[in-house]
Design a protein around this motif. Structure first.
Motif, PDB file in Angstrom:
ATOM      1  N   ALA A   1       0.833  -1.206   0.000  1.00 18.84           N
ATOM      2  CA  ALA A   1       0.000   0.000   0.000  1.00 18.84           C
ATOM      3  C   ALA A   1       0.869   1.259   0.000  1.00 18.84           C
ATOM      4  O   ALA A   1       1.846   1.345   0.742  1.00 18.84           O
ATOM      5  CB  ALA A   1      -0.911  -0.002   1.212  1.00 18.84           C
ATOM      6  N   TYR A   2       0.491   2.198  -0.833  1.00 17.28           N
ATOM      7  CA  TYR A   2       1.130   3.505  -0.848  1.00 17.28           C
ATOM      8  C   TYR A   2       0.682   4.300   0.375  1.00 17.28           C
ATOM      9  O   TYR A   2      -0.356   4.006   0.975  1.00 17.28           O
ATOM     10  CB  TYR A   2       0.737   4.282  -2.113  1.00 17.28           C
ATOM     11  CG  TYR A   2       1.529   3.892  -3.336  1.00 17.28           C
ATOM     12  CD1 TYR A   2       2.419   4.782  -3.904  1.00 17.28           C
ATOM     13  CD2 TYR A   2       1.377   2.650  -3.931  1.00 17.28           C
ATOM     14  CE1 TYR A   2       3.153   4.445  -5.040  1.00 17.28           C
ATOM     15  CE2 TYR A   2       2.095   2.300  -5.071  1.00 17.28           C
ATOM     16  CZ  TYR A   2       2.976   3.209  -5.609  1.00 17.28           C
ATOM     17  OH  TYR A   2       3.703   2.871  -6.722  1.00 17.28           O
ATOM     18  N   GLY A   3       1.420   5.345   0.711  1.00 15.43           N
ATOM     19  CA  GLY A   3       1.038   6.228   1.803  1.00 15.43           C
ATOM     20  C   GLY A   3      -0.156   7.081   1.405  1.00 15.43           C
ATOM     21  O   GLY A   3      -0.612   7.077   0.260  1.00 15.43           O
ATOM     22  N   THR A   4      -0.666   7.821   2.356  1.00 21.80           N
ATOM     23  CA  THR A   4      -1.825   8.691   2.128  1.00 21.80           C
ATOM     24  C   THR A   4      -1.471   9.793   1.129  1.00 21.80           C
ATOM     25  O   THR A   4      -0.452  10.468   1.283  1.00 21.80           O
ATOM     26  CB  THR A   4      -2.284   9.323   3.446  1.00 21.80           C
ATOM     27  OG1 THR A   4      -2.608   8.269   4.358  1.00 21.80           O
ATOM     28  CG2 THR A   4      -3.491  10.214   3.246  1.00 21.80           C
ATOM     29  N   ALA A   5      -2.314   9.959   0.136  1.00 25.22           N
ATOM     30  CA  ALA A   5      -2.094  10.992  -0.879  1.00 25.22           C
ATOM     31  C   ALA A   5      -2.394  12.375  -0.317  1.00 25.22           C
ATOM     32  O   ALA A   5      -3.272  12.534   0.533  1.00 25.22           O
ATOM     33  CB  ALA A   5      -2.977  10.726  -2.095  1.00 25.22           C
ATOM     34  N   GLN A   6      -1.660  13.356  -0.794  1.00 25.42           N
ATOM     35  CA  GLN A   6      -1.948  14.761  -0.522  1.00 25.42           C
ATOM     36  C   GLN A   6      -2.292  15.421  -1.845  1.00 25.42           C
ATOM     37  O   GLN A   6      -1.731  15.084  -2.878  1.00 25.42           O
ATOM     38  CB  GLN A   6      -0.755  15.456   0.128  1.00 25.42           C
ATOM     39  CG  GLN A   6      -0.438  14.969   1.518  1.00 25.42           C
ATOM     40  CD  GLN A   6      -1.526  15.286   2.528  1.00 25.42           C
ATOM     41  OE1 GLN A   6      -2.278  16.249   2.376  1.00 25.42           O
ATOM     42  NE2 GLN A   6      -1.622  14.466   3.557  1.00 25.42           N
ATOM     43  N   THR A   7      -3.229  16.358  -1.806  1.00 25.35           N
ATOM     44  CA  THR A   7      -3.697  17.002  -3.027  1.00 25.35           C
ATOM     45  C   THR A   7      -3.236  18.454  -3.126  1.00 25.35           C
ATOM     46  O   THR A   7      -2.934  19.083  -2.114  1.00 25.35           O
ATOM     47  CB  THR A   7      -5.239  16.990  -3.111  1.00 25.35           C
ATOM     48  OG1 THR A   7      -5.775  17.736  -2.019  1.00 25.35           O
ATOM     49  CG2 THR A   7      -5.786  15.581  -3.093  1.00 25.35           C
ATOM     50  N   VAL A   8      -3.204  18.929  -4.371  1.00 22.16           N
ATOM     51  CA  VAL A   8      -3.042  20.356  -4.653  1.00 22.16           C
ATOM     52  C   VAL A   8      -4.131  20.736  -5.647  1.00 22.16           C
ATOM     53  O   VAL A   8      -4.473  19.956  -6.537  1.00 22.16           O
ATOM     54  CB  VAL A   8      -1.651  20.713  -5.227  1.00 22.16           C
ATOM     55  CG1 VAL A   8      -0.580  20.534  -4.185  1.00 22.16           C
ATOM     56  CG2 VAL A   8      -1.322  19.934  -6.472  1.00 22.16           C
ATOM     57  N   THR A   9      -4.670  21.908  -5.474  1.00 24.24           N
ATOM     58  CA  THR A   9      -5.710  22.426  -6.361  1.00 24.24           C
ATOM     59  C   THR A   9      -5.161  23.659  -7.060  1.00 24.24           C
ATOM     60  O   THR A   9      -4.550  24.518  -6.422  1.00 24.24           O
ATOM     61  CB  THR A   9      -6.965  22.806  -5.556  1.00 24.24           C
ATOM     62  OG1 THR A   9      -7.434  21.646  -4.861  1.00 24.24           O
ATOM     63  CG2 THR A   9      -8.068  23.333  -6.467  1.00 24.24           C
ATOM     64  N   ASP A  10      -5.369  23.725  -8.371  1.00 24.37           N
ATOM     65  CA  ASP A  10      -4.888  24.865  -9.134  1.00 24.37           C
ATOM     66  C   ASP A  10      -5.940  25.250 -10.158  1.00 24.37           C
ATOM     67  O   ASP A  10      -6.847  24.468 -10.463  1.00 24.37           O
ATOM     68  CB  ASP A  10      -3.560  24.525  -9.819  1.00 24.37           C
ATOM     69  CG  ASP A  10      -2.726  25.753 -10.156  1.00 24.37           C
ATOM     70  OD1 ASP A  10      -3.064  26.866  -9.702  1.00 24.37           O
ATOM     71  OD2 ASP A  10      -1.720  25.613 -10.878  1.00 24.37           O
TER      72      ASP A  10
END
Length: 116
Positions: free
Chosen positions: A42-51
């Protein structure tokens, strides 16, 4: 020289012609693997960016993400795999056409001048 800690990123992207709805959301997650580790983890928790885009074929650089914790207990000489995606199900991702991801800027913290 990476300190095996959290990282952050910015997305570099553009888009073709569209008349409205210029919002895009990208996410990034990662996992570190050592010699002889199973790849399917499992990958780690994703973080998002909004543009927000707007002008056809202009280059956009997103804001910097929050800290991303890399799964797999990173250690010296690990291989780190990253997975990036566009989060079209996010309410802030309003662009009805494809966004073109050109790359990312990855920010790391170092604790040495080199890897020697």
């Amino acid at each position: 020289s990476w300190d095996e800690g959290t990282v952050t990123f910015k997305a570099i992207w553009s888009h073709a012609a569209t008349t409205t709805n210029f919002g895009v959301v990208w996410d990034l997650q990662a996992i570190a693997l050592s010699d002889d580790d199973a790849i399917a983890q499992a990958y780690g928790t994703a973080q998002t960016v909004t543009d927000t885009g707007g002008t056809t074929n202009d280059l956009y650089v997103s804001p910097e993400s929050s800290a991303i914790t890399i799964a797999g207990s990173p250690a010296t000489e690990d291989v780190v795999f990253f997975r990036i995606s566009r989060v079209t199900g996010n309410g802030s991702d309003t662009m009805a056409i494809d966004a073109r991801l050109h790359g990312i800027i990855l920010y790391i913290t170092t604790n040495a001048e080199n890897d020697a």
